[in-house]
Design an enzyme around this catalytic site. Structure first.
Site, PDB file in Angstrom:
ATOM      1  N   GLY A  11     -14.510  -3.110  10.664  1.00  0.00           N
ATOM      2  CA  GLY A  11     -14.897  -1.821  10.280  1.00  0.00           C
ATOM      3  C   GLY A  11     -14.936  -1.018   8.861  1.00  0.00           C
ATOM      4  O   GLY A  11     -15.506   0.098   8.850  1.00  0.00           O
ATOM      5  N   LYS A  57      -3.143  -3.641  -0.178  1.00  0.00           N
ATOM      6  CA  LYS A  57      -3.941  -4.801  -0.775  1.00  0.00           C
ATOM      7  C   LYS A  57      -4.150  -4.552  -2.338  1.00  0.00           C
ATOM      8  O   LYS A  57      -4.442  -5.470  -3.065  1.00  0.00           O
ATOM      9  CB  LYS A  57      -5.326  -4.653  -0.208  1.00  0.00           C
ATOM     10  CG  LYS A  57      -6.342  -5.536  -0.518  1.00  0.00           C
ATOM     11  CD  LYS A  57      -7.734  -5.372   0.133  1.00  0.00           C
ATOM     12  CE  LYS A  57      -8.636  -6.355  -0.324  1.00  0.00           C
ATOM     13  NZ  LYS A  57     -10.130  -6.156   0.474  1.00  0.00           N
ATOM     14  N   ARG A  80      -8.016 -14.225  14.515  1.00  0.00           N
ATOM     15  CA  ARG A  80      -6.463 -14.432  13.844  1.00  0.00           C
ATOM     16  C   ARG A  80      -5.608 -14.652  14.786  1.00  0.00           C
ATOM     17  O   ARG A  80      -4.314 -14.614  14.463  1.00  0.00           O
ATOM     18  CB  ARG A  80      -6.431 -13.390  13.055  1.00  0.00           C
ATOM     19  CG  ARG A  80      -7.258 -13.543  11.704  1.00  0.00           C
ATOM     20  CD  ARG A  80      -7.459 -12.595  10.522  1.00  0.00           C
ATOM     21  NE  ARG A  80      -8.056 -12.950   9.294  1.00  0.00           N
ATOM     22  CZ  ARG A  80      -8.753 -12.349   8.742  1.00  0.00           C
ATOM     23  NH1 ARG A  80      -8.983 -10.814   9.175  1.00  0.00           N
ATOM     24  NH2 ARG A  80      -9.511 -12.654   7.658  1.00  0.00           N
ATOM     25  N   ASN A 105     -10.653   0.588   4.261  1.00  0.00           N
ATOM     26  CA  ASN A 105     -11.285   1.280   3.376  1.00  0.00           C
ATOM     27  C   ASN A 105     -12.510   2.100   3.857  1.00  0.00           C
ATOM     28  O   ASN A 105     -12.911   1.887   4.938  1.00  0.00           O
ATOM     29  CB  ASN A 105     -11.646   0.410   2.392  1.00  0.00           C
ATOM     30  CG  ASN A 105     -12.678  -0.566   2.836  1.00  0.00           C
ATOM     31  OD1 ASN A 105     -12.070  -1.710   3.409  1.00  0.00           O
ATOM     32  ND2 ASN A 105     -14.068  -0.651   2.787  1.00  0.00           N
ATOM     33  N   THR A 124     -11.508  -9.388  15.356  1.00  0.00           N
ATOM     34  CA  THR A 124     -11.399 -10.813  14.629  1.00  0.00           C
ATOM     35  C   THR A 124      -9.899 -10.858  14.587  1.00  0.00           C
ATOM     36  O   THR A 124      -9.395 -12.004  14.317  1.00  0.00           O
ATOM     37  CB  THR A 124     -12.040 -10.967  13.388  1.00  0.00           C
ATOM     38  OG1 THR A 124     -11.406  -9.651  12.459  1.00  0.00           O
ATOM     39  CG2 THR A 124     -13.358 -11.101  13.291  1.00  0.00           C
ATOM     40  N   ASP A 138     -11.847  -0.558  -2.344  1.00  0.00           N
ATOM     41  CA  ASP A 138     -11.507  -1.749  -1.389  1.00  0.00           C
ATOM     42  C   ASP A 138     -10.041  -2.374  -1.304  1.00  0.00           C
ATOM     43  O   ASP A 138     -10.032  -3.505  -1.112  1.00  0.00           O
ATOM     44  CB  ASP A 138     -12.363  -2.762  -1.394  1.00  0.00           C
ATOM     45  CG  ASP A 138     -12.594  -3.523   0.148  1.00  0.00           C
ATOM     46  OD1 ASP A 138     -11.836  -3.179   1.013  1.00  0.00           O
ATOM     47  OD2 ASP A 138     -13.203  -4.713  -0.094  1.00  0.00           O
ATOM     48  N   TRP A 159      -4.252 -10.585   3.319  1.00  0.00           N
ATOM     49  CA  TRP A 159      -3.739 -10.224   4.746  1.00  0.00           C
ATOM     50  C   TRP A 159      -2.801 -11.321   5.270  1.00  0.00           C
ATOM     51  O   TRP A 159      -2.135 -11.062   6.292  1.00  0.00           O
ATOM     52  CB  TRP A 159      -4.999 -10.302   5.486  1.00  0.00           C
ATOM     53  CG  TRP A 159      -5.719 -11.516   5.642  1.00  0.00           C
ATOM     54  CD1 TRP A 159      -7.014 -11.785   4.942  1.00  0.00           C
ATOM     55  CD2 TRP A 159      -5.602 -12.820   6.634  1.00  0.00           C
ATOM     56  NE1 TRP A 159      -7.423 -12.775   5.150  1.00  0.00           N
ATOM     57  CE2 TRP A 159      -6.580 -13.465   6.326  1.00  0.00           C
ATOM     58  CE3 TRP A 159      -4.542 -12.997   7.473  1.00  0.00           C
ATOM     59  CZ2 TRP A 159      -6.488 -14.630   6.737  1.00  0.00           C
ATOM     60  CZ3 TRP A 159      -4.896 -14.216   7.905  1.00  0.00           C
ATOM     61  CH2 TRP A 159      -5.775 -14.968   7.880  1.00  0.00           C
ATOM     62  N   GLU A 215     -16.795  -1.562   6.409  1.00  0.00           N
ATOM     63  CA  GLU A 215     -18.043  -1.424   5.652  1.00  0.00           C
ATOM     64  C   GLU A 215     -19.296  -1.055   6.670  1.00  0.00           C
ATOM     65  O   GLU A 215     -20.298  -1.446   6.211  1.00  0.00           O
ATOM     66  CB  GLU A 215     -18.090  -2.862   5.062  1.00  0.00           C
ATOM     67  CG  GLU A 215     -17.320  -3.280   3.897  1.00  0.00           C
ATOM     68  CD  GLU A 215     -16.093  -3.801   4.434  1.00  0.00           C
ATOM     69  OE1 GLU A 215     -14.787  -3.515   3.661  1.00  0.00           O
ATOM     70  OE2 GLU A 215     -15.975  -4.658   5.360  1.00  0.00           O
TER      71      GLU A 215
END
Length: 570
Positions: A195, A337, A134, A262, A179, A313, A398, A197
């Site tokens: 990270g 979010k 990104r 999350n 990323t 999430d 995002w 998950e």
């Protein structure tokens, strides 16, 4: 290790340099803070995170003459192009998939240099959130980029030569890397890992911009004694967190402001007993939070956990930190979010909370004075009877919004969609794995009272009062840009770039870029000429949901190509 071809022929670079604008050699904290009108020096333009350009050469009167000036094809664009370009001294910098970095003549698109990092193809194939990137950060004559195998690189801004590289994450073990774009401030480069998950602890790293030496590391999962107490039964080992999008820097408090992801697993079977039961008993600090860290030491100065024990999430790492002043008070606006927008003072004390999207039922509301969740929904194992709103993609994603100091309005994309959910009682995952630790099966669903749609709202950033709204048949995933030319640009998911009147929302111009947008858009100037640069190229975890759910153009839209398209008025 498979070595990729790297384009960095020094004779050719030298030849191009002779014909190019001056490269970014003097980008420092003061320059980013002042946000000169010709440049775009950090992810949201400046530390104020307005995502706004003071350029007005392209305006509501001549927008009909806007046309393509040049196009750059990065190649090998697996899962599209999600980068936010930067521009300094007439040079445009951006990334493609696989952390490829390009420096281009901002006026012509001519390649000055490119850097293709050497990557382990086997590792990349195992990673879930890959291989997109990104963006970069600029500072001290360098271009900084994170890689999917856990490295941070400092490249020479003139040539693309690697000045230093620092290994920060054992990606072979955790299968996570970087990323998101880094942030440069005060001689330091800050970057957060993926990270949310995985059983990592969501580290945020600070590296010396000159030497590449690691200065500090902050763990967003149980990173302090206070936080450790909020993970019952040593459940901090299941991990999560991760500040995967760049935050900002506040020089007045010497603080880095960052949002965190999350906890894992995403969905918990504890029901209303989440404080003492389930996969991760407790509030799970500092996940789904905004935090302020001392830039020199990494010490936590203040925080607000937007969603204690996030069971949906709807993390806090998406969105921007918009720095504003209202009635003499210095404020920070941060989207979550879940579809709410939080307004803080500079010490992250809650001043207001307002709702951007209509379809929200994971809570009944959030207290605008305290930030406390009202009427939260917590799930037991099994099928959830009423759809959860919003969808896992969020009421807010995002992609960046934009604040215009000229109109006083905040332009932000909202997403109206829901999901069916079947929560699973899973065995805690405390050792590294390649796959996501989700803890549920889910499927996109329409809201109870209508169809899925997206919208661009023009609102007061402090109160949330809405002035106008534009609706889209599917939620746009690209970022928003406003300019002093009384324009708001929105790159939509179908591939159309729209320009609206910033005061009224009237559409003034549109062009089809041929493929969906899910990346950045900026404006900059070279030799007195203004340009609009937008990335196009669809793919990635959220974009992959569009073809099966919406059909139409998304069925034939490739997810392995992309381009940078640059516009100007002839």
């Amino acid at each position: 290790m498979k070595k990729q071809w790297r384009y960095s022929g020094l004779p050719l670079v030298a030849a191009v340099l002779a014909m190019s604008p001056a490269l970014a050699q003097s980008v420092d904290t003061a320059r980013i803070e002042s946000a000169g009108q010709n440049d775009w020096l950090t992810y949201h333009g400046s530390y104020k995170s307005h995502h706004y350009s003071p350029l007005a050469q392209i305006n509501a009167n001549n927008i009909g003459n806007l046309s393509v000036a040049w196009i750059h094809i990065p190649g090998r664009s697996t899962r599209g192009v999600q980068s936010m370009p930067l521009a300094a001294d007439g040079v445009l910098y951006y990334t493609g998939s696989y952390s490829r970095v390009f420096a281009l003549n901002g006026a012509t698109g001519e390649v000055i240099w490119s850097h293709f990092p050497e990557l382990d193809e086997g590792l990349i194939a195992r990673q879930t959130h890959s291989p997109y990137n990104r963006g970069v950060a600029l500072g001290e004559g360098k271009v900084f980029v994170g890689t999917m195998d856990g490295r941070l690189l400092g490249l020479d801004a003139k040539t693309g030569k690697v000045m230093w590289e620092t290994k920060l994450i054992d990606s072979q073990k955790l299968t996570v890397g970087f990323t998101g774009a880094p942030l440069y401030a005060k001689g330091t480069v800050i970057i957060g890992s993926q990270g949310g998950e995985w059983p990592g602890r969501g580290p945020i790293f600070a590296v010396d911009a000159t030497t590449g030496k690691k200065k500090w590391e902050f763990l967003t999962v149980a990173g302090t004694d206070e936080a450790m107490k909020t993970w019952g039964n040593d459940s901090w080992r299941t991990g999560g967190g991760g500040g995967w999008m760049p935050g900002t820097y506040d020089s007045e408090t010497n603080s880095v402001l960052w949002g965190t992801a999350n906890p894992a697993p995403l969905y918990d079977w504890s029901g209303a007993d989440y404080k003492t039961q389930g996969a991760r008993p407790g509030d799970n600090l500092y996940t789904s939070s905004v935090i302020a860290l001392d830039i020199d030491t990494g010490k936590l100065k203040s925080y607000h956990q937007e969603l204690p024990h996030d069971a949906w999430d709807f993390d806090s790492s998406v969105g921007e930190f918009v720095m504003l002043e209202r009635n003499g008070e210095k404020l920070v606006v941060h989207p979550n979010k879940g579809g709410f927008v939080f307004v803080y003072d500079r010490n992250l004390g809650v001043k207001n909370v307002w709702r951007l999207v209509e379809n929200i039922n994971f809570v009944k509301d959030i207290d605008p004075k305290t930030g406390a969740l009202i009427g939260r929904r917590d799930f037991s194992a099994g099928k959830v009877t009423e759809p959860l709103c919003p969808f896992i993609g969020g009421g807010i994603s995002w992609n960046a919004g934009s604040y215009s100091p000229k109109t006083g309005l905040y332009y932000k994309i909202g997403q109206e969609w829901c999901m069916t959910l079947d929560v699973q009682k899973t065995t805690p995952v405390t050792t590294p794995q390649a796959q996501l630790n989700i803890g549920a099966d889910f499927k996109m669903a329409p809201p109870p009272n209508g169809e899925i749609y997206g919208h661009l709202d023009a609102r007061d950033p402090i109160t949330g009062a809405k002035k106008w709204e534009i609706r889209y048949p599917e939620p746009p995933l690209g970022s928003v840009l406003s300019t002093a030319g009384n324009l708001v640009f929105v790159p939509d998911s179908r591939g159309i770039l729209h320009a609206y009147d910033a005061e009224t929302g009237a559409e003034l111009w549109s062009r089809n870029n041929g493929t969906g947008h899910q990346g950045g858009i900026i404006s900059y100037a070279v030799n007195g000429k203004q340009f609009i640069a937008v990335t196009a190229g669809f793919g990635g975890m959220l974009a992959d949901e569009y073809a099966p759910n919406f059909g139409g153009v998304y069925k034939s839209m490739p997810r392995d190509d992309g381009a940078l398209i640059v516009y100007s008025v002839k």
